[in-house]
Scaffold this motif. Structure first.
Motif, PDB file in Angstrom:
ATOM      1  N   GLY A 114       8.995 -25.662  43.103  1.00  0.00           N
ATOM      2  CA  GLY A 114       8.589 -26.242  43.202  1.00  0.00           C
ATOM      3  C   GLY A 114       7.988 -26.100  45.191  1.00  0.00           C
ATOM      4  O   GLY A 114       7.179 -27.096  45.460  1.00  0.00           O
ATOM      5  N   ARG A 115       8.679 -26.227  45.894  1.00  0.00           N
ATOM      6  CA  ARG A 115       8.410 -25.887  47.326  1.00  0.00           C
ATOM      7  C   ARG A 115       7.328 -25.028  47.214  1.00  0.00           C
ATOM      8  O   ARG A 115       6.471 -25.146  47.788  1.00  0.00           O
ATOM      9  N   SER A 116       7.083 -23.652  46.573  1.00  0.00           N
ATOM     10  CA  SER A 116       5.977 -22.996  46.565  1.00  0.00           C
ATOM     11  C   SER A 116       4.851 -23.602  46.985  1.00  0.00           C
ATOM     12  O   SER A 116       3.875 -22.750  46.834  1.00  0.00           O
ATOM     13  N   LEU A 117       4.893 -23.929  44.682  1.00  0.00           N
ATOM     14  CA  LEU A 117       3.514 -23.974  44.421  1.00  0.00           C
ATOM     15  C   LEU A 117       3.188 -25.542  44.669  1.00  0.00           C
ATOM     16  O   LEU A 117       2.472 -26.401  43.768  1.00  0.00           O
ATOM     17  N   TRP A 140       8.881 -30.927  40.343  1.00  0.00           N
ATOM     18  CA  TRP A 140      10.074 -30.023  39.814  1.00  0.00           C
ATOM     19  C   TRP A 140      10.988 -29.639  40.992  1.00  0.00           C
ATOM     20  O   TRP A 140      12.523 -30.031  40.838  1.00  0.00           O
ATOM     21  N   THR A 141      10.959 -30.011  41.992  1.00  0.00           N
ATOM     22  CA  THR A 141      11.808 -30.740  42.939  1.00  0.00           C
ATOM     23  C   THR A 141      12.790 -31.875  42.547  1.00  0.00           C
ATOM     24  O   THR A 141      13.854 -31.658  43.189  1.00  0.00           O
ATOM     25  N   GLY A 153      22.810 -24.408  37.568  1.00  0.00           N
ATOM     26  CA  GLY A 153      22.937 -24.231  39.290  1.00  0.00           C
ATOM     27  C   GLY A 153      21.407 -23.272  39.839  1.00  0.00           C
ATOM     28  O   GLY A 153      20.859 -22.913  40.556  1.00  0.00           O
ATOM     29  N   LEU A 154      22.184 -21.909  37.913  1.00  0.00           N
ATOM     30  CA  LEU A 154      20.620 -20.956  37.940  1.00  0.00           C
ATOM     31  C   LEU A 154      18.987 -21.877  38.349  1.00  0.00           C
ATOM     32  O   LEU A 154      17.811 -21.823  39.242  1.00  0.00           O
ATOM     33  N   ALA A 155      18.865 -23.097  37.500  1.00  0.00           N
ATOM     34  CA  ALA A 155      18.426 -22.903  37.156  1.00  0.00           C
ATOM     35  C   ALA A 155      17.624 -24.368  37.667  1.00  0.00           C
ATOM     36  O   ALA A 155      16.044 -24.614  38.485  1.00  0.00           O
ATOM     37  N   ILE A 156      18.424 -24.669  38.343  1.00  0.00           N
ATOM     38  CA  ILE A 156      18.361 -25.599  39.753  1.00  0.00           C
ATOM     39  C   ILE A 156      17.265 -25.160  40.986  1.00  0.00           C
ATOM     40  O   ILE A 156      16.760 -25.957  41.862  1.00  0.00           O
ATOM     41  N   ALA A 157      18.103 -24.003  41.473  1.00  0.00           N
ATOM     42  CA  ALA A 157      17.414 -22.738  42.347  1.00  0.00           C
ATOM     43  C   ALA A 157      16.086 -22.732  41.515  1.00  0.00           C
ATOM     44  O   ALA A 157      15.579 -22.273  43.095  1.00  0.00           O
ATOM     45  N   ALA A 158      16.052 -22.192  40.768  1.00  0.00           N
ATOM     46  CA  ALA A 158      14.453 -21.530  40.400  1.00  0.00           C
ATOM     47  C   ALA A 158      13.471 -22.725  40.695  1.00  0.00           C
ATOM     48  O   ALA A 158      12.479 -22.918  41.069  1.00  0.00           O
ATOM     49  N   LEU A 159      13.706 -24.316  39.998  1.00  0.00           N
ATOM     50  CA  LEU A 159      13.135 -25.484  40.334  1.00  0.00           C
ATOM     51  C   LEU A 159      12.811 -25.619  41.873  1.00  0.00           C
ATOM     52  O   LEU A 159      11.963 -25.937  42.225  1.00  0.00           O
TER      53      LEU A 159
END
Length: 672
Positions: free
Chosen positions: A423-426, A431-432, A413-419
């Motif tokens: 992915g959205r920011s960059l 990644w998304t 869950g932590l990894a999914i949120a980070a990706l």
């Protein structure tokens, strides 16, 4: 009756299976193993560790693989092995017991329990022979046995008192406390006072990334504009990203450095550290525009996708510190190895990197960067990337460290949120997509009643999940909703919350336990208030409820989150350093932010501004012109005007006038 042999070979945990050939008659933690101790009237020897743990391997090689040690263990004790990543509930109980004895915790955790699983004595690593000022393990075993036979009444009484104390500390209740910004200000000020002004991170050694503390400082800056707290985070990140704790060849951060300079890593790599690192770096890059942070995001995610992604799309838990029986062997380099791998281009390598071998390190030199080299590397990133890729290809020929392939739901869950957020920011859609794939794989692992597992390995599942699993997946769902605009993620988040309420809610209706109500093998139900390297279950739950309430406009859920936050705050009065996750989550609760953008997706002007301005306090909802959505409610249960483009930025119950200009939106999002 359990057979008198080692029973770990059929377990789903790679760590437990590492011990399946030991001559010790290990049992996994289970009702049957606990019943055996009662039937035999023997104390339990509980050993807790994890697959990437270096000192766990040392103790295994020295003691658990030794026939003489095993004979004593098998004769005197019922021996139970626990993977702390599979059973953090068990680990937290007995780690708290060790701390209550005045001992420093760590792994391997070695605890001695009464036959009814109450702790009475313990420690961490014990050498087979006396050294390091520690008694030899056989001496320890015989001394515990002698005490058990000669002073049983005293041991039983003290074990009862210790268990009661641990139960009150980890599972007790408290009156609700008022939620105020003062607790967060006090905690941030205290953490800032502990920062190493020369080297970043907390003063002293060993040095851990400590993501919950970094988030406390970041939230303080976002709220108050305290630039010192922002710089505490930015400078700490810069130091660790130049140091040996960062893998300059393959990407990713090691679990901690053994020294104060971030130079000598403890080489195990954990999914949770790197997931939290990506999230912190995403905020740091948006605030500073420092290219070092963007590059390390790319490198770390490349490592996650290359070395940690499992066939199902989820992510493995960790990489071992050791290979070929030596810590760090896979990651270290001699000058001759560099020259052999790069030939004439080795001079290019030494322009941008250094090899360091401090006196405290017995292995080969460690790659790191001086500040000047890091600056040079940023100016010539393609050359540096080409050199690193050549070294990576060369390193791939080495014997790889072991990988713990179990997929933990909360860590994923932590990894999914980070990706999803990076992915959205960059603007990295791949990644998304990876985040979405991991999310679907976790959902697919649920049982027929929709209950999530805590751990999955191939077709093996460990049920039931922990409350931290549901909280992490709610947060992951909200992040994916923001990144994809797909409202089915909100539906999934609501389903997870229903499961959380059904199986983990306490009798007050305003607090949660870490373990499910039908978990039959836990000696006591604990709250999960204490942070480890990741925020506590309670902190993640409050954050999840707050973010889901913002995303849906659900005022009843927001009020419930307040109740949960107030109860948790009451339980941690006077001890916030170990519970920064709860404090941080309550910061989000005090003033949740929501941004609704209405825009033509073929000509986006406002959405890119929001994407490059991430804020952990904010939930973003993107609507297409003319679209109506039940999620997109403003305070007062009003709906935005979707007939024309505009951005609606709200904090708590107040909103700014609609914003139409991208520059005005950027200024509003960056205003402290």
């Amino acid at each position: 009756m359990l057979p008198t042999k080692n029973l770990l070979s059929d377990e789903g945990s790679p760590y437990l299976r590492q011990h399946a050939e030991n001559p010790v008659h290990w049992r996994p933690w289970s009702r049957d193993a606990l019943a055996e101790a009662v039937r035999l009237d023997r104390p339990i020897l509980l050993s807790v560790g994890y697959a990437a743990c270096h000192w766990c391997h040392v103790m295994a090689h020295e003691s658990f693989e030794n026939e003489q040690v095993a004979e004593v263990m098998n004769r005197l004790f019922v021996n139970i092995k626990v993977d702390r990543e599979e059973r953090p509930d068990i680990d937290q109980i007995y780690m708290a017991a060790l701390a209550s004895m005045g001992e420093q915790g760590g792994w391997p955790l070695t605890m001695f329990l009464t036959p009814d699983a109450k702790p009475f004595w313990g420690g961490t690593y014990f050498p087979r022979e006396p050294r390091y000022g520690r008694p030899g393990f056989i001496q320890v075993l015989n001394a515990v046995d002698a005490a058990w036979r000669g002073k049983r009444a005293n041991i039983l009484q003290s074990a009862q008192e210790l268990s009661h104390h641990v139960g009150q500390r980890l599972g007790g209740s408290a009156a609700p406390a008022e939620l105020t910004a003062e607790a967060a200000r006090t905690l941030a000020s205290g953490i800032s006072g502990l920062i190493d002004r020369e080297l970043g991170g907390l003063r002293g050694a060993p040095k851990f990334p400590n993501a919950p503390f970094m988030q406390t400082l970041w939230l303080s800056w976002l709220k108050s504009g305290n630039e010192k707290h922002r710089d505490d985070v930015l400078e700490s990140l810069e130091h660790m990203l130049r140091g040996g704790i960062y893998d300059h060849v393959g990407g990713g951060l090691a679990r901690y450095s053994t020294d104060a300079e971030w130079l000598i890593p403890h080489f195990e790599k954990m999914l949770y550290d790197n997931a939290q690192l990506v999230r912190l770096l995403n905020w740091a890059y948006a605030a500073s525009a420092d290219e070092l942070f963007r590059i390390r995001i790319e490198q770390t995610i490349s490592w996650m996708l290359r070395e940690m992604q499992l066939p199902a799309g989820t992510f493995a838990s960790s990489l071992d510190a050791d290979s070929e029986g030596e810590e760090g062997r896979f990651y270290t380099w001699t000058r001759a190895q560099i020259e052999t791998s790069l030939e004439n281009d080795s001079l290019i390598f030494f322009k941008y990197f250094s090899l360091e071998k401090p006196a405290a390190w017995e292995g080969d030199p460690i790659i790191c960067q001086t500040p000047a080299q890091a600056d040079l590397a940023l100016a010539d990133i393609e050359t540096v990337r080409a050199v690193a890729e050549r070294l990576l290809r060369s390193r791939e020929q080495r014997v790889r460290p072991g990988r713990d392939d179990k997929a933990l739901t909360d860590w994923n869950g932590l990894a999914i949120a980070a990706l999803a957020e990076a992915g959205r920011s960059l603007d990295r859609k791949e990644w998304t997509s990876a985040a979405a794939g991991a999310f679907e794989a976790i959902v697919a692992a649920a049982d027929q009643d929709g209950r999530l597992p805590h751990s999955s390995l191939g077709d093996r599942r460990l049920f039931p999940a922990l409350s931290s699993d549901y909280a992490a997946m709610i947060n992951a769902a909200v992040s994916l909703f923001e990144a994809t605009r797909d409202s089915t993620y909100i539906d999934r988040a609501r389903d997870f919350l229903e499961q959380l309420d059904r199986w983990y809610l306490d009798a007050t209706g305003s607090g949660y336990y870490l373990t499910a109500s039908d978990s039959a093998d836990v000696p006591l139900r604990i709250r999960g208030d204490v942070d480890e390297a990741i925020p506590s279950a309670s902190g993640q739950i409050i954050e999840a409820m707050t973010r889901l309430a913002s995303a849906t406009g659900d005022l009843d859920l927001e009020r419930r989150a307040w109740d949960v936050g107030a109860r948790a705050t009451g339980r941690i009065q006077g001890q916030q350093y170990g519970q920064a996750g709860i404090v941080n989550a309550c910061v989000l609760l005090l003033e949740p932010k929501k941004l609704i953008i209405v825009e033509d997706p073929t000509e986006p002007k406002l959405v890119p501004v929001a994407n490059r301005s991430p804020d952990p306090r904010r939930v973003d909802i993107i609507l297409t012109l003319g679209e109506q959505s039940a999620h997109a409610t403003l305070p007062g249960d009003e709906l935005p005007d979707t007939k024309k483009a505009g951005a609606y930025l709200c904090a708590g119950l107040s909103c700014l006038p609609v914003i139409n200009d991208p520059e005005a939106l950027e200024a509003a999002l960056r205003r402290r």
